[in-house]
Scaffold this motif. Structure first.
Motif, PDB file in Angstrom:
ATOM      1  N   LEU A 121     102.939 -52.163   3.701  1.00 12.38           N
ATOM      2  CA  LEU A 121     102.047 -51.099   3.788  1.00 12.38           C
ATOM      3  C   LEU A 121     101.086 -51.022   5.050  1.00 12.38           C
ATOM      4  O   LEU A 121     100.758 -50.021   5.729  1.00 12.38           O
ATOM      5  N   GLY A 122     101.001 -52.164   5.667  1.00 10.25           N
ATOM      6  CA  GLY A 122     100.007 -52.445   6.730  1.00 10.25           C
ATOM      7  C   GLY A 122     100.641 -53.003   7.964  1.00 10.25           C
ATOM      8  O   GLY A 122     101.117 -52.268   8.936  1.00 10.25           O
ATOM      9  N   ILE A 123     100.963 -54.345   8.111  1.00 14.44           N
ATOM     10  CA  ILE A 123     101.187 -55.051   9.227  1.00 14.44           C
ATOM     11  C   ILE A 123     102.716 -54.723   9.658  1.00 14.44           C
ATOM     12  O   ILE A 123     102.954 -54.277  10.866  1.00 14.44           O
ATOM     13  N   MET A 124     103.884 -54.611   8.787  1.00 12.73           N
ATOM     14  CA  MET A 124     105.130 -54.145   9.274  1.00 12.73           C
ATOM     15  C   MET A 124     105.231 -52.730   9.803  1.00 12.73           C
ATOM     16  O   MET A 124     105.822 -52.402  10.871  1.00 12.73           O
ATOM     17  N   PRO A 125     104.465 -51.661   9.100  1.00 14.08           N
ATOM     18  CA  PRO A 125     104.479 -50.283   9.799  1.00 14.08           C
ATOM     19  C   PRO A 125     103.721 -50.315  10.853  1.00 14.08           C
ATOM     20  O   PRO A 125     104.111 -49.906  11.903  1.00 14.08           O
ATOM     21  N   ALA A 126     102.588 -51.056  11.180  1.00 14.27           N
ATOM     22  CA  ALA A 126     101.902 -50.988  12.292  1.00 14.27           C
ATOM     23  C   ALA A 126     102.813 -51.453  13.551  1.00 14.27           C
ATOM     24  O   ALA A 126     102.643 -51.255  14.689  1.00 14.27           O
ATOM     25  N   MET A 127     103.568 -52.468  13.109  1.00 10.20           N
ATOM     26  CA  MET A 127     104.506 -53.130  14.272  1.00 10.20           C
ATOM     27  C   MET A 127     105.970 -52.242  14.470  1.00 10.20           C
ATOM     28  O   MET A 127     106.485 -52.659  15.285  1.00 10.20           O
ATOM     29  N   GLY A 128     106.202 -51.371  13.587  1.00 11.02           N
ATOM     30  CA  GLY A 128     107.239 -50.370  13.695  1.00 11.02           C
ATOM     31  C   GLY A 128     108.534 -51.193  13.154  1.00 11.02           C
ATOM     32  O   GLY A 128     109.591 -50.652  13.383  1.00 11.02           O
ATOM     33  N   THR A 129     108.295 -52.014  12.390  1.00 10.08           N
ATOM     34  CA  THR A 129     109.300 -52.945  11.831  1.00 10.08           C
ATOM     35  C   THR A 129     109.940 -52.055  10.572  1.00 10.08           C
ATOM     36  O   THR A 129     111.141 -51.971  10.402  1.00 10.08           O
ATOM     37  N   VAL A 130     109.041 -51.413   9.926  1.00 11.75           N
ATOM     38  CA  VAL A 130     109.417 -50.413   8.868  1.00 11.75           C
ATOM     39  C   VAL A 130     108.715 -49.095   9.239  1.00 11.75           C
ATOM     40  O   VAL A 130     107.751 -49.069   9.748  1.00 11.75           O
ATOM     41  N   PRO A 131     109.215 -48.061   8.479  1.00 12.71           N
ATOM     42  CA  PRO A 131     108.515 -46.782   8.520  1.00 12.71           C
ATOM     43  C   PRO A 131     107.228 -46.904   7.980  1.00 12.71           C
ATOM     44  O   PRO A 131     106.501 -48.007   7.291  1.00 12.71           O
ATOM     45  N   SER A 132     106.339 -46.064   8.386  1.00 13.04           N
ATOM     46  CA  SER A 132     104.945 -45.892   7.892  1.00 13.04           C
ATOM     47  C   SER A 132     104.964 -45.828   6.196  1.00 13.04           C
ATOM     48  O   SER A 132     105.937 -45.430   5.951  1.00 13.04           O
ATOM     49  N   ALA A 133     103.982 -46.104   5.664  1.00 13.94           N
ATOM     50  CA  ALA A 133     103.922 -46.279   4.269  1.00 13.94           C
ATOM     51  C   ALA A 133     104.101 -44.896   3.530  1.00 13.94           C
ATOM     52  O   ALA A 133     104.954 -44.703   2.737  1.00 13.94           O
ATOM     53  N   ALA A 134     103.630 -43.628   4.272  1.00 17.38           N
ATOM     54  CA  ALA A 134     103.776 -42.404   3.744  1.00 17.38           C
ATOM     55  C   ALA A 134     105.477 -41.984   4.035  1.00 17.38           C
ATOM     56  O   ALA A 134     105.898 -41.222   3.165  1.00 17.38           O
ATOM     57  N   ASP A 135     105.815 -42.581   4.896  1.00 16.62           N
ATOM     58  CA  ASP A 135     107.494 -42.128   5.160  1.00 16.62           C
ATOM     59  C   ASP A 135     108.423 -43.131   4.378  1.00 16.62           C
ATOM     60  O   ASP A 135     109.554 -42.849   4.391  1.00 16.62           O
ATOM     61  N   GLN A 136     107.771 -44.022   3.602  1.00 18.21           N
ATOM     62  CA  GLN A 136     108.757 -44.917   2.771  1.00 18.21           C
ATOM     63  C   GLN A 136     109.137 -44.041   1.495  1.00 18.21           C
ATOM     64  O   GLN A 136     108.155 -43.547   0.983  1.00 18.21           O
ATOM     65  N   PRO A 137     110.428 -44.081   1.053  1.00 23.75           N
ATOM     66  CA  PRO A 137     110.714 -43.555  -0.237  1.00 23.75           C
ATOM     67  C   PRO A 137     109.860 -44.145  -1.402  1.00 23.75           C
ATOM     68  O   PRO A 137     109.593 -45.535  -1.355  1.00 23.75           O
ATOM     69  N   LYS A 138     109.342 -43.501  -2.536  1.00 26.18           N
ATOM     70  CA  LYS A 138     108.645 -43.728  -3.590  1.00 26.18           C
ATOM     71  C   LYS A 138     109.552 -45.245  -4.191  1.00 26.18           C
ATOM     72  O   LYS A 138     108.913 -46.135  -4.714  1.00 26.18           O
ATOM     73  N   GLU A 139     110.878 -45.324  -4.125  1.00 26.87           N
ATOM     74  CA  GLU A 139     111.578 -46.244  -4.888  1.00 26.87           C
ATOM     75  C   GLU A 139     111.368 -47.500  -4.139  1.00 26.87           C
ATOM     76  O   GLU A 139     111.419 -48.523  -4.926  1.00 26.87           O
ATOM     77  N   GLU A 140     111.126 -47.377  -2.762  1.00 26.13           N
ATOM     78  CA  GLU A 140     110.865 -48.546  -1.969  1.00 26.13           C
ATOM     79  C   GLU A 140     109.548 -49.127  -2.365  1.00 26.13           C
ATOM     80  O   GLU A 140     109.211 -50.663  -2.612  1.00 26.13           O
ATOM     81  N   HIS A 141     108.542 -48.142  -2.679  1.00 29.32           N
ATOM     82  CA  HIS A 141     107.405 -48.673  -3.025  1.00 29.32           C
ATOM     83  C   HIS A 141     107.373 -49.545  -4.398  1.00 29.32           C
ATOM     84  O   HIS A 141     106.926 -50.466  -4.774  1.00 29.32           O
ATOM     85  N   VAL A 142     108.140 -48.749  -5.426  1.00 32.89           N
ATOM     86  CA  VAL A 142     108.294 -49.346  -6.629  1.00 32.89           C
ATOM     87  C   VAL A 142     108.836 -50.731  -6.832  1.00 32.89           C
ATOM     88  O   VAL A 142     108.455 -51.628  -7.292  1.00 32.89           O
TER      89      VAL A 142
END
Length: 173
Positions: A121-142
């Motif tokens: 939710l922090g480092i990888m989205p900030a680096m652009g490695t993964v989408p921002s936490a808001a743009d990740q699907p809920k299935e990914e968060h779960v």
């Protein structure tokens, strides 16, 4: 009650225990992701470890290198990053947890969730490695949140047992 343990840390035993735990927990996390895949097939075409390496200038022919087992093409470079991350944090958890028991509260559940929050939710989205936490699907968060709990509980159980056996053995001699 002190925050810190009073007995000395056996650093070699902690490193071995954490390393063993990291390998086992890395396998658990891979298995978890087969049951609850965190990403869509399209997003997994270049997975986060591959993306991260490419961000550091490693060519795609290296980041997507595979080996074949039982007819499946498997991404060995991704596995190196996956197990490197797993064992690094398992060793850190074992060492820190032996000195500060609060780190191991609830068998590492909170530590695992903290790693998920920090990286996914922090480092990888900030680096652009993964989408921002808001743009990740809920299935990914779960999948990632529960997977990080399963991963760290495995580190806790395996690391504690290996450390106990190694230190108990050294006390006998």
């Amino acid at each position: 009650m002190s925050l810190f343990k009073r007995h000395p840390l056996n650093l070699p035993a902690a490193i071995i225990a954490g390393g063993a735990a990291g390998i086992v927990s890395g396998l658990v996390k891979l298995g978890w992701e087969n049951v609850l895949p965190p990403r869509t097939a399209a997003r997994d075409a270049t997975n986060p470890p591959q993306t991260l390496l490419e961000q550091f200038g490693i060519p795609k022919q290296v980041t997507h290198a595979t080996y074949t087992y039982s007819g499946h093409q498997l991404p060995w470079v991704s596995y190196v990053i996956h197990f490197g991350f797993s064992t690094t944090f398992a060793v850190l958890y074992q060492i820190i947890g032996e000195k500060i028991p609060a780190v191991k509260k609830d068998a590492g559940t909170w530590f695992g969730l903290a790693i998920w929050v920090a990286f996914h939710l922090g480092i990888m989205p900030a680096m652009g490695t993964v989408p921002s936490a808001a743009d990740q699907p809920k299935e990914e968060h779960v999948s990632e949140a529960l997977g990080h709990i399963a991963w760290m509980v495995t580190n806790d159980l395996v690391g504690a047992e290996v450390y106990r056996r190694l230190t108990q053995e050294s006390r006998r001699h």
